[in-house]
Design a protein around this motif. Sequence first.
Motif, PDB file in Angstrom:
ATOM      1  N   SER A  76       0.955  -1.172   0.068  1.00 48.62           N
ATOM      2  CA  SER A  76       0.029   0.177   0.085  1.00 48.62           C
ATOM      3  C   SER A  76       0.913   1.125  -0.007  1.00 48.62           C
ATOM      4  O   SER A  76       0.583   2.321  -0.692  1.00 48.62           O
ATOM      5  N   ARG A  79       2.443   1.821  -3.351  1.00 50.53           N
ATOM      6  CA  ARG A  79       1.251   2.248  -4.478  1.00 50.53           C
ATOM      7  C   ARG A  79       1.033   3.611  -4.323  1.00 50.53           C
ATOM      8  O   ARG A  79       1.026   4.342  -5.345  1.00 50.53           O
ATOM      9  N   GLN A  80       0.897   4.010  -3.056  1.00 46.96           N
ATOM     10  CA  GLN A  80       0.838   5.609  -2.912  1.00 46.96           C
ATOM     11  C   GLN A  80       1.918   6.381  -3.381  1.00 46.96           C
ATOM     12  O   GLN A  80       1.893   7.549  -3.918  1.00 46.96           O
ATOM     13  N   TYR A  82       4.429   5.612  -5.879  1.00 47.56           N
ATOM     14  CA  TYR A  82       4.577   5.539  -7.212  1.00 47.56           C
ATOM     15  C   TYR A  82       3.279   6.387  -8.036  1.00 47.56           C
ATOM     16  O   TYR A  82       3.386   6.838  -9.077  1.00 47.56           O
ATOM     17  N   ARG A  83       2.193   6.240  -7.232  1.00 50.16           N
ATOM     18  CA  ARG A  83       1.057   7.246  -7.650  1.00 50.16           C
ATOM     19  C   ARG A  83       1.367   8.511  -7.373  1.00 50.16           C
ATOM     20  O   ARG A  83       1.115   9.538  -8.449  1.00 50.16           O
ATOM     21  N   PHE A  84       2.016   9.132  -6.459  1.00 53.11           N
ATOM     22  CA  PHE A  84       2.494  10.396  -6.418  1.00 53.11           C
ATOM     23  C   PHE A  84       3.604  10.686  -7.452  1.00 53.11           C
ATOM     24  O   PHE A  84       3.580  11.806  -8.253  1.00 53.11           O
ATOM     25  N   VAL A  86       3.889   9.552 -10.484  1.00 53.89           N
ATOM     26  CA  VAL A  86       3.326   9.603 -11.742  1.00 53.89           C
ATOM     27  C   VAL A  86       2.568  11.018 -11.845  1.00 53.89           C
ATOM     28  O   VAL A  86       2.798  11.677 -12.707  1.00 53.89           O
ATOM     29  N   GLU A  87       1.901  11.155 -10.744  1.00 50.63           N
ATOM     30  CA  GLU A  87       1.009  12.405 -10.813  1.00 50.63           C
ATOM     31  C   GLU A  87       2.078  13.772 -10.659  1.00 50.63           C
ATOM     32  O   GLU A  87       1.423  14.788 -11.273  1.00 50.63           O
ATOM     33  N   ASP A  93       5.487   5.688 -15.442  1.00 55.07           N
ATOM     34  CA  ASP A  93       4.605   4.339 -15.089  1.00 55.07           C
ATOM     35  C   ASP A  93       4.315   4.048 -13.841  1.00 55.07           C
ATOM     36  O   ASP A  93       5.211   4.648 -12.909  1.00 55.07           O
ATOM     37  N   ASP A  94       3.392   3.341 -13.195  1.00 62.77           N
ATOM     38  CA  ASP A  94       3.233   2.768 -11.925  1.00 62.77           C
ATOM     39  C   ASP A  94       3.765   1.342 -12.046  1.00 62.77           C
ATOM     40  O   ASP A  94       2.641   0.535 -12.184  1.00 62.77           O
ATOM     41  N   THR A  96       3.442  -0.843  -9.542  1.00 62.24           N
ATOM     42  CA  THR A  96       2.981  -1.552  -8.772  1.00 62.24           C
ATOM     43  C   THR A  96       1.642  -2.050  -9.362  1.00 62.24           C
ATOM     44  O   THR A  96       0.727  -2.832  -8.884  1.00 62.24           O
ATOM     45  N   ALA A  97       1.028  -1.567 -10.524  1.00 59.08           N
ATOM     46  CA  ALA A  97      -0.076  -1.742 -11.222  1.00 59.08           C
ATOM     47  C   ALA A  97      -0.164  -3.087 -11.286  1.00 59.08           C
ATOM     48  O   ALA A  97      -1.180  -3.615 -11.525  1.00 59.08           O
TER      49      ALA A  97
END
Length: 309
Positions: A76, A79-80, A82-84, A86-87, A93-94, A96-97
């Motif tokens: 978790s 995920r947070q 790598y989402r950051f 990317v954004e 790319d992420d 963890t997807a």
Amino acid sequence: MTAEPAFGAFFEMLAAERNAAANTLAAYRRDLEDVAGFLTARRGSLAQASADDLRAYLGRLADNDLSPRTQARRLSALRQFYRFLVEDGRRQDDPTAALDAPKLGRPLPKLLSEEEMSALIEVCRGLDGAEGARLLAMIELLYATGLRVSELVRMPVAVMLRDQPFLTVKGKGGKERLVPLNPPAKAALAAYLEHRPRFLREGQASSFLFPSRGKEGHLTRQRFGQMLKEIGLKAGIDPARISPHVLRHAFATHLLDHGADLRSLQKMLGHADIATTQIYTHVQQERLKSLVEAHHPLAKAGKSTSRKR
């Protein structure tokens, strides 16, 4: 770009935009630093990690017997993070997807032994007056039928007007099922019914088997839970181990111990899916394992040998 420069911005975002608490930020930092240390040892970095890199890290956690919940928490955090990235335009790319979350499994239910249930009932039998009669009737009824506490407190008094070996219970989704009523429960309920008028508002009737003068019109599940903990303490049982649902678990597990089959148990508990009922077979297995480890001479000998080493 290395991961470390992104840490500061990531934690600032968590604090400012998500109002994360200090303990949460510290936990995220520990988790991410652990991953970063693993990747550095592999001559990689958190910022440039691939899905395979992260999969290898999660595999190491599993090999080290970290619990599925710890593995899920680390994933978790990743995920947070790598989402950051990317954004924020720091990564395209992420990774963890492509990762699957570890299966958490289902925690085994708490339950009381047959001896503890006997002690609980004996203490209730020693209570005087209407309160004692009601509590004994509710505990005997729960242990005899495995009712959900919501079904128990809302049970209509009409079900007791006829002397029958079964109760008709309306459960989740309005589905009806039949549950057997054993002699001790029937006797406790008959004794309670003589005291039932004491719990009614003066001059008023009630459709509930266990009425109350409160706004609900029946004894609440919260109050019954409190009463159980109080009586459990008198029976020498840790209050943290006892609740209405624990009595439901005791009903199911003790029936299996005495030879009941899963399909019959499923019907009595009102489970829509037998997979829900199968959790009690795991309880049996764990109890047998603990029993063997605690009392089997070979198990004890094995422990003694390992300690000498």
